[in-house]
Write a protein that holds these residues in place. Sequence first.
Motif, PDB file in Angstrom:
ATOM      1  N   ALA A   1      30.786  -6.796  49.532  1.00 38.72           N
ATOM      2  CA  ALA A   1      31.175  -7.655  48.415  1.00 38.72           C
ATOM      3  C   ALA A   1      30.731  -7.099  47.066  1.00 38.72           C
ATOM      4  N   SER A   2      30.221  -5.862  47.067  1.00 38.43           N
ATOM      5  CA  SER A   2      29.752  -5.186  45.842  1.00 38.43           C
ATOM      6  C   SER A   2      28.623  -5.935  45.151  1.00 38.43           C
ATOM      7  N   LEU A   3      27.799  -6.638  45.939  1.00 35.63           N
ATOM      8  CA  LEU A   3      26.638  -7.327  45.391  1.00 35.63           C
ATOM      9  C   LEU A   3      25.407  -6.439  45.352  1.00 35.63           C
ATOM     10  N   LEU A   4      25.439  -5.330  46.093  1.00 33.51           N
ATOM     11  CA  LEU A   4      24.371  -4.342  46.004  1.00 33.51           C
ATOM     12  C   LEU A   4      24.738  -3.346  44.920  1.00 33.51           C
ATOM     13  N   THR A   5      23.831  -3.127  43.996  1.00 31.62           N
ATOM     14  CA  THR A   5      24.120  -2.263  42.846  1.00 31.62           C
ATOM     15  C   THR A   5      23.129  -1.103  42.792  1.00 31.62           C
ATOM     16  N   PRO A   6      23.518   0.018  42.151  1.00 31.63           N
ATOM     17  CA  PRO A   6      22.617   1.171  42.080  1.00 31.63           C
ATOM     18  C   PRO A   6      21.266   0.794  41.490  1.00 31.63           C
ATOM     19  N   ALA A   7      20.209   1.270  42.139  1.00 31.29           N
ATOM     20  CA  ALA A   7      18.853   0.901  41.735  1.00 31.29           C
ATOM     21  C   ALA A   7      18.441   1.625  40.461  1.00 31.29           C
ATOM     22  N   HIS A   8      17.388   1.112  39.842  1.00 31.69           N
ATOM     23  CA  HIS A   8      16.801   1.683  38.635  1.00 31.69           C
ATOM     24  C   HIS A   8      15.404   2.213  38.940  1.00 31.69           C
ATOM     25  N   VAL A   9      14.843   2.944  37.994  1.00 31.50           N
ATOM     26  CA  VAL A   9      13.422   3.286  38.042  1.00 31.50           C
ATOM     27  C   VAL A   9      12.792   2.815  36.750  1.00 31.50           C
ATOM     28  N   GLY A  10      11.467   2.608  36.782  1.00 33.18           N
ATOM     29  CA  GLY A  10      10.767   2.117  35.606  1.00 33.18           C
ATOM     30  C   GLY A  10      10.957   0.621  35.440  1.00 33.18           C
ATOM     31  N   HIS A  11      10.454   0.104  34.315  1.00 32.21           N
ATOM     32  CA  HIS A  11      10.614  -1.311  34.003  1.00 32.21           C
ATOM     33  C   HIS A  11      10.537  -1.481  32.495  1.00 32.21           C
ATOM     34  N   GLY A  12      10.916  -2.679  32.055  1.00 29.32           N
ATOM     35  CA  GLY A  12      10.891  -2.944  30.622  1.00 29.32           C
ATOM     36  C   GLY A  12      11.807  -1.990  29.874  1.00 29.32           C
ATOM     37  N   MET A  13      11.312  -1.420  28.781  1.00 33.25           N
ATOM     38  CA  MET A  13      12.098  -0.509  27.956  1.00 33.25           C
ATOM     39  C   MET A  13      12.364   0.822  28.669  1.00 33.25           C
ATOM     40  N   GLN A  14      11.583   1.116  29.726  1.00 36.26           N
ATOM     41  CA  GLN A  14      11.741   2.379  30.442  1.00 36.26           C
ATOM     42  C   GLN A  14      12.722   2.269  31.604  1.00 36.26           C
ATOM     43  N   ARG A  15      13.242   1.075  31.864  1.00 40.13           N
ATOM     44  CA  ARG A  15      14.130   0.854  33.008  1.00 40.13           C
ATOM     45  C   ARG A  15      15.430   1.632  32.805  1.00 40.13           C
ATOM     46  N   GLN A  16      15.842   2.374  33.817  1.00 40.48           N
ATOM     47  CA  GLN A  16      17.036   3.187  33.678  1.00 40.48           C
ATOM     48  C   GLN A  16      17.617   3.534  35.038  1.00 40.48           C
ATOM     49  N   HIS A  17      18.919   3.795  35.059  1.00 41.33           N
ATOM     50  CA  HIS A  17      19.530   4.344  36.261  1.00 41.33           C
ATOM     51  C   HIS A  17      18.951   5.735  36.498  1.00 41.33           C
ATOM     52  N   ALA A  18      18.795   6.083  37.761  1.00 40.87           N
ATOM     53  CA  ALA A  18      18.162   7.361  38.059  1.00 40.87           C
ATOM     54  C   ALA A  18      18.712   7.914  39.363  1.00 40.87           C
TER      55      ALA A  18
END
Length: 209
Positions: free
Chosen positions: A44-61
């Motif tokens: 159902a496309s409810l799982l999305t690519p994960a990020h690394v970091g948090h806050g202002m450092q959160r980003q796709h990786a």
Amino acid sequence: MPNSDYFKSTALALQRDGYAVVPDFITPMLATELARECNAQNLASLLTPAHVGHGMQRQHAELIRGDHTNWFNPLAMSVVQTAFWDQMQALRRSLNQRLLLGLDAFETHYALYPPGSRYRRHRDRFRDDDLRVLSMVCYLNDDWLESEGGALRLYLPALQTDAPETEIFRDIFPHSGTLVVFLSAEFEHEVLPATRNRLSIAGWFSRRA
């Protein structure tokens, strides 16, 4: 619900080694239902690519980690999520009682690693945030073969030497129902690529700010 022997063995292993591997922590029926829900969310496309970091450092990786995730919402959990959540809360209370860890909160998500994806070596505690105390992962993969890869490689800090080529690690394969918990600040770890979808629930126990 796991009996007190599971909680006791988990606490003893954490106290002795800093990590615990507990086969059959959840029942085959619960593992199957959680895997079914995880796969349905993926379709159902409810799982999305994960990020690394948090806050202002959160980003796709994508070069660092390749899993797709969906966080549990404590205010809107399914029946099987609630069953799993309740077991983790019982574990949290038991570990607090036995080890005085001060675990106050729990967060968790589904994680699906497509074939060939990985999560490169890292620690789970952020550099600017020391609230995470314990990392956990529970696997949802029936009939997993070691030849299919996908191990959690846990680097054992107490056994390391000065020579990088002699680093000591333990590979833990993602067999259904197995729970792994370890001290977030102490253990570097990585997820190795697999030849099939690799399903798990990953999360963290944190102390009060």
